[in-house]
Design a protein around this motif. Sequence first.
Motif, short mmCIF file in Angstrom:
data_model
loop_
_atom_site.label_atom_id
_atom_site.label_comp_id
_atom_site.label_asym_id
_atom_site.label_seq_id
_atom_site.Cartn_x
_atom_site.Cartn_y
_atom_site.Cartn_z
N PHE A 420 -58.42 -4.72 -32.57
CA PHE A 420 -57.00 -4.46 -32.33
C PHE A 420 -56.45 -5.47 -31.31
O PHE A 420 -55.38 -6.06 -31.51
CB PHE A 420 -56.85 -3.02 -31.82
CG PHE A 420 -55.47 -2.66 -31.39
CD1 PHE A 420 -54.44 -2.60 -32.31
CD2 PHE A 420 -55.18 -2.36 -30.07
CE1 PHE A 420 -53.15 -2.26 -31.92
CE2 PHE A 420 -53.91 -2.03 -29.66
CZ PHE A 420 -52.89 -1.97 -30.59
N ALA A 421 -57.21 -5.69 -30.23
CA ALA A 421 -56.79 -6.65 -29.20
C ALA A 421 -56.71 -8.06 -29.79
O ALA A 421 -55.81 -8.84 -29.45
CB ALA A 421 -57.77 -6.62 -28.03
N LEU A 422 -57.64 -8.38 -30.66
CA LEU A 422 -57.64 -9.69 -31.32
C LEU A 422 -56.37 -9.84 -32.16
O LEU A 422 -55.73 -10.90 -32.14
CB LEU A 422 -58.89 -9.83 -32.20
CG LEU A 422 -59.03 -11.10 -33.00
CD1 LEU A 422 -59.08 -12.32 -32.08
CD2 LEU A 422 -60.30 -11.07 -33.85
N GLY A 423 -56.02 -8.79 -32.87
CA GLY A 423 -54.79 -8.84 -33.67
C GLY A 423 -53.56 -9.02 -32.79
O GLY A 423 -52.68 -9.82 -33.09
N LEU A 424 -53.54 -8.30 -31.65
CA LEU A 424 -52.39 -8.40 -30.75
C LEU A 424 -52.26 -9.81 -30.17
O LEU A 424 -51.15 -10.28 -29.91
CB LEU A 424 -52.53 -7.40 -29.61
CG LEU A 424 -52.16 -5.95 -29.90
CD1 LEU A 424 -52.30 -5.12 -28.63
CD2 LEU A 424 -50.73 -5.84 -30.42
N ALA A 425 -53.39 -10.47 -29.96
CA ALA A 425 -53.37 -11.80 -29.33
C ALA A 425 -52.65 -12.82 -30.21
O ALA A 425 -52.18 -13.84 -29.71
CB ALA A 425 -54.79 -12.26 -29.03
N GLY A 426 -52.59 -12.56 -31.50
CA GLY A 426 -51.90 -13.48 -32.39
C GLY A 426 -50.38 -13.31 -32.34
O GLY A 426 -49.63 -14.10 -32.89
N TRP A 427 -49.95 -12.30 -31.62
CA TRP A 427 -48.53 -11.99 -31.51
C TRP A 427 -47.92 -12.87 -30.41
O TRP A 427 -48.44 -12.91 -29.29
CB TRP A 427 -48.40 -10.50 -31.17
CG TRP A 427 -47.04 -9.92 -31.19
CD1 TRP A 427 -45.93 -10.42 -31.79
CD2 TRP A 427 -46.65 -8.69 -30.56
NE1 TRP A 427 -44.88 -9.59 -31.59
CE2 TRP A 427 -45.28 -8.51 -30.84
CE3 TRP A 427 -47.32 -7.72 -29.82
CZ2 TRP A 427 -44.57 -7.42 -30.39
CZ3 TRP A 427 -46.61 -6.63 -29.37
CH2 TRP A 427 -45.26 -6.48 -29.65
N THR A 428 -46.84 -13.55 -30.74
CA THR A 428 -46.24 -14.50 -29.80
C THR A 428 -45.87 -13.83 -28.48
O THR A 428 -46.06 -14.40 -27.40
CB THR A 428 -44.97 -15.13 -30.41
OG1 THR A 428 -45.26 -15.46 -31.76
CG2 THR A 428 -44.55 -16.36 -29.66
N PHE A 429 -45.38 -12.60 -28.58
CA PHE A 429 -44.99 -11.87 -27.36
C PHE A 429 -46.18 -11.76 -26.40
O PHE A 429 -46.06 -11.99 -25.19
CB PHE A 429 -44.47 -10.49 -27.76
CG PHE A 429 -44.23 -9.59 -26.58
CD1 PHE A 429 -43.06 -9.71 -25.85
CD2 PHE A 429 -45.17 -8.64 -26.21
CE1 PHE A 429 -42.85 -8.89 -24.75
CE2 PHE A 429 -44.95 -7.82 -25.12
CZ PHE A 429 -43.78 -7.94 -24.39
N MET A 430 -47.34 -11.42 -26.95
CA MET A 430 -48.53 -11.26 -26.12
C MET A 430 -48.93 -12.58 -25.50
O MET A 430 -49.39 -12.64 -24.36
CB MET A 430 -49.68 -10.71 -26.96
CG MET A 430 -49.64 -9.23 -27.16
SD MET A 430 -49.93 -8.36 -25.61
CE MET A 430 -49.51 -6.70 -26.09
N GLN A 431 -48.78 -13.65 -26.27
CA GLN A 431 -49.19 -14.95 -25.76
C GLN A 431 -48.31 -15.38 -24.58
O GLN A 431 -48.74 -16.17 -23.74
CB GLN A 431 -49.13 -15.99 -26.87
CG GLN A 431 -50.18 -15.72 -27.94
CD GLN A 431 -50.16 -16.73 -29.06
OE1 GLN A 431 -49.50 -17.75 -28.96
NE2 GLN A 431 -50.87 -16.44 -30.12
N LYS A 432 -47.11 -14.84 -24.53
CA LYS A 432 -46.24 -15.17 -23.40
C LYS A 432 -46.65 -14.39 -22.15
O LYS A 432 -46.31 -14.76 -21.04
CB LYS A 432 -44.78 -14.82 -23.75
CG LYS A 432 -44.14 -15.83 -24.68
CD LYS A 432 -42.69 -15.45 -24.95
CE LYS A 432 -42.10 -16.41 -25.96
NZ LYS A 432 -40.84 -15.89 -26.52
N PHE A 433 -47.32 -13.28 -22.35
CA PHE A 433 -47.69 -12.43 -21.21
C PHE A 433 -49.19 -12.15 -21.23
O PHE A 433 -49.61 -11.02 -21.52
CB PHE A 433 -46.90 -11.11 -21.25
CG PHE A 433 -45.42 -11.31 -21.22
CD1 PHE A 433 -44.78 -11.63 -20.03
CD2 PHE A 433 -44.66 -11.21 -22.37
CE1 PHE A 433 -43.40 -11.83 -20.00
CE2 PHE A 433 -43.29 -11.40 -22.34
CZ PHE A 433 -42.66 -11.71 -21.15
N PRO A 434 -49.98 -13.17 -20.93
CA PRO A 434 -51.44 -12.97 -21.01
C PRO A 434 -51.94 -11.90 -20.05
O PRO A 434 -52.93 -11.23 -20.34
CB PRO A 434 -52.01 -14.36 -20.65
CG PRO A 434 -50.89 -15.10 -20.01
CD PRO A 434 -49.62 -14.54 -20.55
#
Lengths: 506, 428
Positions: A420-434
């Motif tokens: 699930f975390a791996l899937g979220l990491a592909g989300w641009t929003f998440m990449q902006k807020f590591p």
Amino acid sequence: MIRAVDLTKSFGSHHVLKGVSFEAFDGNITLLIGSNGAGKTTTMRLVAGLARPNSGYVEINGYSAKKDGRRYRSLLSFLPQSPAFHPRFTCRQILKFYAVLRGVPASRIQEVLAISGLEDAADKQSGHLSGGMRQRLGLALLLLPETPVLLLDEPGLSLDPEWRERLQVILHAESAKGRAVLATTHLLAEWNGRANVCLLCEDGIIKGTVNPHALTFAVAEETSTPQSPAKPADAKRTETKFSSQPPRETHAFRAILGREIHASFMNRFLQTFTVLALAGGLASVWMSDNLEAIAHLTLQACLYGIPLFAMLLGVSSARMESEEWPMLFSQPVRRSSIFLGKFLAAWGVFALLLAILFVPGLFVGAPVGGTFMRWIESTGLGAVFIALGLCVGVAAADRVRALISGLVAWLLLFFAFDLFALGLAGWTFMQKFPGFWIALLMLNPLDAFRIQALFNLEQIPAETAAKAPLAAWWLDNANSCFFIIAALWTALLLVLTIRRMNRLEV
Amino acid sequence: MAIAGAVSFALAAETLPASPLQRQIDAAAPGATIHVPAGVHEGNLIINKPLRLLGEKGAEIRGTGRGKTIEITASDVTVEGFLISNSGRSLMADDAAIHISADRATISNNRIEDSLHGIYLKKANDCRITGNTIIGTAVASNEDTSAPGDGPENCDATPLLNGPGNGIHQWSCSRTLLENNTITRTRDGIYFYFTDHCLIKDNVVTQVRYGLHYMYSDDNVFEGNRFSENAGGAAVMLSERLTIRDNDFIDNRGGRAMGLILLSVDDSLIENNRIERNSLGLSLNQCNGNRLIGNTIDSNHLGLMFNGNSDVNSFSANSFRHNLYPVEMNGDSGTTRWELAGVGNRWDNVAPVDFNADGISDLPHRELDVLGYLRRNFPPIGLLADSPALRLLRFAHQRAAIPGFNAIQDNAPLLGTAPAASATQPTP
């Protein structure tokens, strides 16, 4: 005196009790008879405080089962239909434990052993007792505290004719002392002429009273409408010579803790793990020329083996004596004390076993600080998974379901969460807020543990740190974060389990 | 301003009266041998004729703190057995303990301390640098001291004014022998620039920025060297026909540390090296026609970084095991072969199916890059590198290929740890 007023109880759409009302007076043997499924055992469970009515109430000497739980339970002694005990404790050990829970002096143990004819079997493990002897041990436990009320659910089913006869004599003697005895039975012929009052339970209500001297005849034709119990306003708390106060909770808690620790050492599952831990420790001595390999193996063991083992230990600890719960929960002890005793005992023994695994590493020169910290961390991780195991162990209906639920929870934390975390990491929003993503990842105690171990090995956040201060903060404080997360998870699971346990109906 | 300062320092040094040892050198006949007794001897020295300068035990040549402690401008000079210290600190002026700008110099068994560069070779051919110990002035650290924005890929060598210099610095040299030198706490350990046909053997480089900083240098042989505990590791770039054999690239850890990175390195043999416990084990970027044989790339955080712009390389009998994250790929592996003469590599979790008992699995092995581009765009994703979930995905992919992921396929993966009967190392 027992007073039950308008008790109803449903299981889903099945209405088992539809308004049971009766009184059982001091000095009387009150018999509850009826066909299978009439509601006798359910009524008995409500009176024993093991289940809660949907409506209505039950009192003993004016004390409410709902409002005055511990005080209420201190006034009754309950013998379930099939009394169960920890199979590896002796009769004396079991009686000693319950004597502490009841605040009864140890001298009473010998008396009840004599009454129940178990003097010769006192030091025999309960697992080696016959069905009849186990029933007699239940009888001993029934008589152990001198409570004003004795409750017996289908007593004597496993007893031979001689002991059935003696049981009735004993109960007569106890009622003659002024105690109220309430028993359910469908062995009508044996009880003919032995009870003072006989209530006919049918289709979820008390249909009427039956002549206790004519139990061999068709009872339905001889019923008479029972008198209604006094109104609640008239109920007053009364004290009799048998009134007893519940013992101090701390004493009971200590007894539970001691018993659980004792039980843990007799647990074959734990004994197997001890051997494995010892073998692992000795293997680390054998591999002492390669401390790095030891550290690697230890980390892998901590990450893969320990959570699984701790979870299984929790399930085992919760379910091991679940058959004993009716007897245990009818004692004047808070269920939370029982649960916390189980948790602390399992956790303590677990920490001790881990020490067996880790200590040899100290002797062969593994970095002491590192090894000690790894032990502390593993113990912290173990707390989470023991609590998880206890949680599913308490919530599940039986051991198999508890094990399956535990394994599913373990797999979710172990595999599904990271995917699930791996899937979220592909989300641009998440990449902006590591920092947010790392925080989310570390919510999983396994990941929090793995990350703080990984962080000691690698310096992944070197570039992240410059871009995301929050991410850097998480990783700089990975060790503290792990302990905080482990503590929060443990606390959450303990609270959930205690709430569940308090609602549990056995 | 800094340049002007450096020039004025150099002028000042030259105007100082000559030291007794310099006068002795000046007086010696070409080809003479001067035995220097124990004790501190003033530098700086300029050796401008063929000469053997041999230090007895305890002999020290101490520089003035300006310029080069020993400057060799003539061919066939030997400097041996000294403690050499206190060079200048100007990177712009190439200050060094020993500065060589002539051929066939032999620098042996010296100990160099408190200097900018250790040994600086500039357009010097056929030199022998052996048995020296060079201890720089940097504070021991695994932290990368390069400027922000530098990455291992470009290996930016931006000079840091007043920072430490390199251990052995070569520029435009050829046929140098570097053997048995020990270098620590300098900026870069061994620095190569336009330097060809050298043999670099049995040196130890620790606690520096880049153990090996290497560019535009062809036909060199590295054997038996050890590069460990460095902030950067070893970076070899823009070079051809190298032999890198039996070296250790180990314990290089840090934000940007690598064991060995190869950038635009072609037609080289990388053989039997130990690349272990680094942040990044081995990296290939724009590398073509190389043979990588019998290397051990184990226990790194990232085992192999392979860019799809590398072609016609061959990997055989290498071990890629116990890496937290085995392989990162940018593109597919194209024409690169992962077996040579029927001998593949060792990987974790190779399917143990070996009906003919030749030590080679009968099933191909696939090594998956699960995180893909996220590793570059979102560094925290590295926190999942050792996750059991990712291990499970890799395991699944090894048994049945998951479409859409970059992966390596080794058709003859090796089983076990010992070389199998028919899995002997192929001859390069």
